[in-house]
Design a protein around this motif. Structure first.
Motif, mmCIF file in Angstrom:
data_model
loop_
_atom_site.group_PDB
_atom_site.id
_atom_site.type_symbol
_atom_site.label_atom_id
_atom_site.label_comp_id
_atom_site.label_asym_id
_atom_site.label_seq_id
_atom_site.Cartn_x
_atom_site.Cartn_y
_atom_site.Cartn_z
ATOM 1 N N VAL A 165 -30.205 -32.755 3.585
ATOM 2 C CA VAL A 165 -29.392 -33.818 2.718
ATOM 3 C C VAL A 165 -30.777 -33.956 1.500
ATOM 4 O O VAL A 165 -31.745 -34.413 2.188
ATOM 5 N N GLY A 166 -30.416 -34.404 0.285
ATOM 6 C CA GLY A 166 -30.834 -35.171 -0.919
ATOM 7 C C GLY A 166 -30.349 -35.958 -1.581
ATOM 8 O O GLY A 166 -28.989 -36.127 -1.590
ATOM 9 N N PHE A 178 -27.653 -29.866 1.785
ATOM 10 C CA PHE A 178 -28.572 -28.382 1.798
ATOM 11 C C PHE A 178 -27.898 -27.904 2.893
ATOM 12 O O PHE A 178 -27.589 -26.125 2.708
ATOM 13 N N TYR A 179 -27.621 -28.394 3.679
ATOM 14 C CA TYR A 179 -26.916 -28.151 5.303
ATOM 15 C C TYR A 179 -26.174 -28.947 6.085
ATOM 16 O O TYR A 179 -26.880 -29.972 6.024
ATOM 17 N N ASN A 236 -20.742 -30.828 10.142
ATOM 18 C CA ASN A 236 -20.092 -31.778 9.509
ATOM 19 C C ASN A 236 -20.090 -33.433 10.024
ATOM 20 O O ASN A 236 -19.434 -34.382 10.220
ATOM 21 N N HIS A 237 -22.211 -33.296 10.744
ATOM 22 C CA HIS A 237 -22.229 -34.891 11.527
ATOM 23 C C HIS A 237 -23.085 -35.517 10.845
ATOM 24 O O HIS A 237 -22.688 -36.508 10.879
ATOM 25 N N TYR A 238 -23.341 -35.060 9.874
ATOM 26 C CA TYR A 238 -23.373 -36.454 8.378
ATOM 27 C C TYR A 238 -22.775 -36.116 7.701
ATOM 28 O O TYR A 238 -22.232 -35.595 7.244
ATOM 29 N N THR A 265 -33.737 -35.293 6.771
ATOM 30 C CA THR A 265 -33.108 -33.831 7.678
ATOM 31 C C THR A 265 -32.675 -34.339 8.975
ATOM 32 O O THR A 265 -34.196 -35.339 9.840
ATOM 33 N N GLY A 266 -32.775 -33.188 9.870
ATOM 34 C CA GLY A 266 -32.340 -33.704 11.231
ATOM 35 C C GLY A 266 -31.447 -32.586 12.340
ATOM 36 O O GLY A 266 -30.786 -31.383 11.646
#
Length: 260
Positions: A133-134, A152-153, A157-159, A251-252
């Motif tokens: 994400v950004g 971005f990805y 939906n874990h974020y 990112t993760g």
């Protein structure tokens, strides 16, 4: 006793055979005496030829008894080897013998030819958890999770974009990284796990310039753990920035899930 009787019988038989011969001699002797009266006394004349021609033959004798068998003769020389005889009938199968002692292991053989490729197996379940994400605005609030809303990805939906936190749904080993743009102020940034800062980044802003700062870490997460970024300190260290041409990203993703 038997031997004596046998010998007396033999003697009688011999006398019986001599009696006819004696009678014949008596018949011949007178005529022979007359012929020899004119001869000189004391000289015996030979019998005329043919005198015995008129004699009668005596009785045939009895066959003698069989003699004692002789000794066995010597063994003869071995004869020539005879021809091979016909094969005999196959006999019944014998009982299975006992297992022999295991022999010494032989030398290792040469590698065999590689076999054909097997059929594809059933696909195993793939554990997926990842996000990237950004930041969409340069305005951030210190000491609270930063909300990255530019996606971005985030397929699983874990974020959570509403809270700015990543929620662990698959326990395992995760990799996290961030790349930020610094503008107008210094930046002090922390990565948190379960309300505890585990990674710190500080960047001092240079006048009339854009700075870049980054950080990364591996973390093992259990089910329900949360990870996020936030600015720590007062507002003087809140130089985190983003615009249309400069991004700040977070990112993760999961590397290995727990087996148990």
């Amino acid at each position: 006793m038997l031997t004596a009787v046998y010998e007396s019988d033999s003697a009688l038989e011999g006398l019986r055979m001599l009696l006819p011969l004696a009678a014949l001699l008596l018949l011949v002797l007178p005529s022979h005496a007359q012929d020899t009266s004119t001869e000189k006394p004391g000289v015996l004349l030979p019998l005329p030829k043919g005198v015995c021609n008129g004699w009668m033959a005596g009785m045939p004798g009895y066959p003698g008894h069989n003699g004692i068998p002789g000794r066995d003769g010597r063994d003869g020389a071995p004869g020539e080897k005879g021809e091979k005889g016909d094969a005999g009938l196959v006999g019944p199968k014998g009982d299975t013998g006992e297992t022999g002692v295991t022999g010494v292991e032989g030398p290792r053989g040469f590698p065999g030819v590689q076999g054909r490729k097997g059929e594809p197996g059933e696909s195993a379940y793939v554990y997926r958890s990842a996000f990237s994400v950004g930041l969409e605005t340069g305005v951030t609030v210190p000491n609270v999770p930063i909300r990255f809303t530019k996606i971005f990805y985030n397929q699983q939906n874990h974020y959570d974009t509403t809270t700015g936190k990543f929620h662990c749904n698959i326990p395992g080993l995760y990799y996290f990284s961030y790349h930020i743009t610094v503008y107008l102020k210094d930046v002090k940034l922390s990565l948190y796990k379960k309300d505890k800062a585990v990674l710190f980044t500080f960047d001092r802003y240079q006048d009339q310039d854009l700075d870049q700062a980054s950080g990364s870490v591996l973390l093992h997460l259990g089910l329900g753990d949360q990870v996020w970024l936030q600015v720590y300190g007062d507002g003087e260290h809140n130089g985190l920035y983003a615009d249309n041409v400069n991004d700040s990203t977070f990112t993760g993703f999961l590397l290995y899930h727990d087996v148990n």
